[in-house]
Write an enzyme that holds these catalytic residues in place. Structure first.
Site, PDB file in Angstrom:
ATOM      1  CE1 TYR A 136      -3.963  -2.150   4.875  1.00 34.32           C
ATOM      2  CE2 TYR A 136      -3.193  -0.100   4.638  1.00 34.32           C
ATOM      3  CZ  TYR A 136      -3.743  -1.364   4.250  1.00 34.32           C
ATOM      4  OH  TYR A 136      -3.647  -1.588   2.657  1.00 34.32           O
TER       5      TYR A 136
ATOM      6  CB  SER B 100      -0.819  -0.091   1.171  1.00 31.53           C
ATOM      7  OG  SER B 100      -1.626   1.311   1.482  1.00 31.53           O
TER       8      SER B 100
END
Length: 230
Positions: A126, A113
């Protein structure tokens, strides 16, 4: 090109489904794994499912996300994100790596990501897990340098998936904005100005997994329209 065995974790929905479909359409044999097929955090299960296979391409795509400010992030939520997004990638990579090195060929691609390159509010677990996943790929790349095996990562901004839809719904619930306005706010976090489509991520994964991509190793491809230049 001979048929390859491609394993995609989290391979039946969203980004994973697009990746699985792209490889299948190219003539590869695809094993699209869902959680019911394989818990990527279970060391024994990973070894049982992947350890005996001759995997040509491993795509570490299984992932989870929980949103909260650091002071409200629970330890279970923190650990779950690390276990799925980072430890899962490690266990699956470890399970196939010896075979790839023995055959002197293989591609490992982890779907990370843009969070692997920057920090944003409410994403502690995350972001930490995606940094770890990219670090893993760089270490594997260093260990396999000079062989026929490569390890890389793709780092997309927000993608049109169920995970992003839940993020948009949370924003709408907290701010009182419409879901349309909330989506526009999420899309505006990158110069792209829109959500990525799963097929765009699948293209980048397939590119890194191509036989012709043997010189690309230990790299991240950022998919955000130019905001992060890595």
């Amino acid at each position: 090109m001979n048929e390859r065995l491609v394993v995609v974790t989290g391979g039946t929905k969203g980004i994973g489904a697009a990746i699985s479909r792209r490889f299948a359409e190219a003539g590869d044999k695809v094993m699209a794994l869902r959680r019911a097929d394989l818990d990527v955090t279970d060391e024994d299960a990973v070894h049982e499912v992947l350890g005996q296979l001759e995997v040509d391409v491993l795509v570490n795509n299984a992932g989870v996300s929980v949103s909260a400010p650091v002071h409200r992030t629970s330890l279970p939520d923190w650990l779950t994100q690390l276990e799925v997004n980072a430890t899962g990638a490690f266990l699956c990579t470890r399970a196939v790596l010896a075979g790839m090195r023995g055959r002197d060929r293989g591609r490992i691609v982890t779907v990370a990501s843009t969070a692997a390159h920057e920090g944003r509010p409410y994403t502690a677990g995350y972001t930490a897990s995606k940094h770890a996943a990219v670090g893993l790929m760089r270490t594997v790349a260093a260990e396999v340098a000079g062989t026929g095996v490569t390890a890389n990562a793709v780092c997309p901004t927000f993608v049109r998936t169920d995970m992003t839809a839940r993020t948009i719904q949370r924003i709408a619930g907290v701010t009182g904005k419409s879901e349309q306005d909330s989506e526009a706010a999420v899309a505006g976090l990158s110069p792209l100005g829109r959500l990525l489509e799963p097929d765009e991520v699948a293209f980048a994964v397939a590119f890194l997994a191509a036989p012709e991509a043997g010189a690309i190793n230990g790299q991240t491809i950022v998919l955000d329209g130019g905001g992060i230049q890595a």
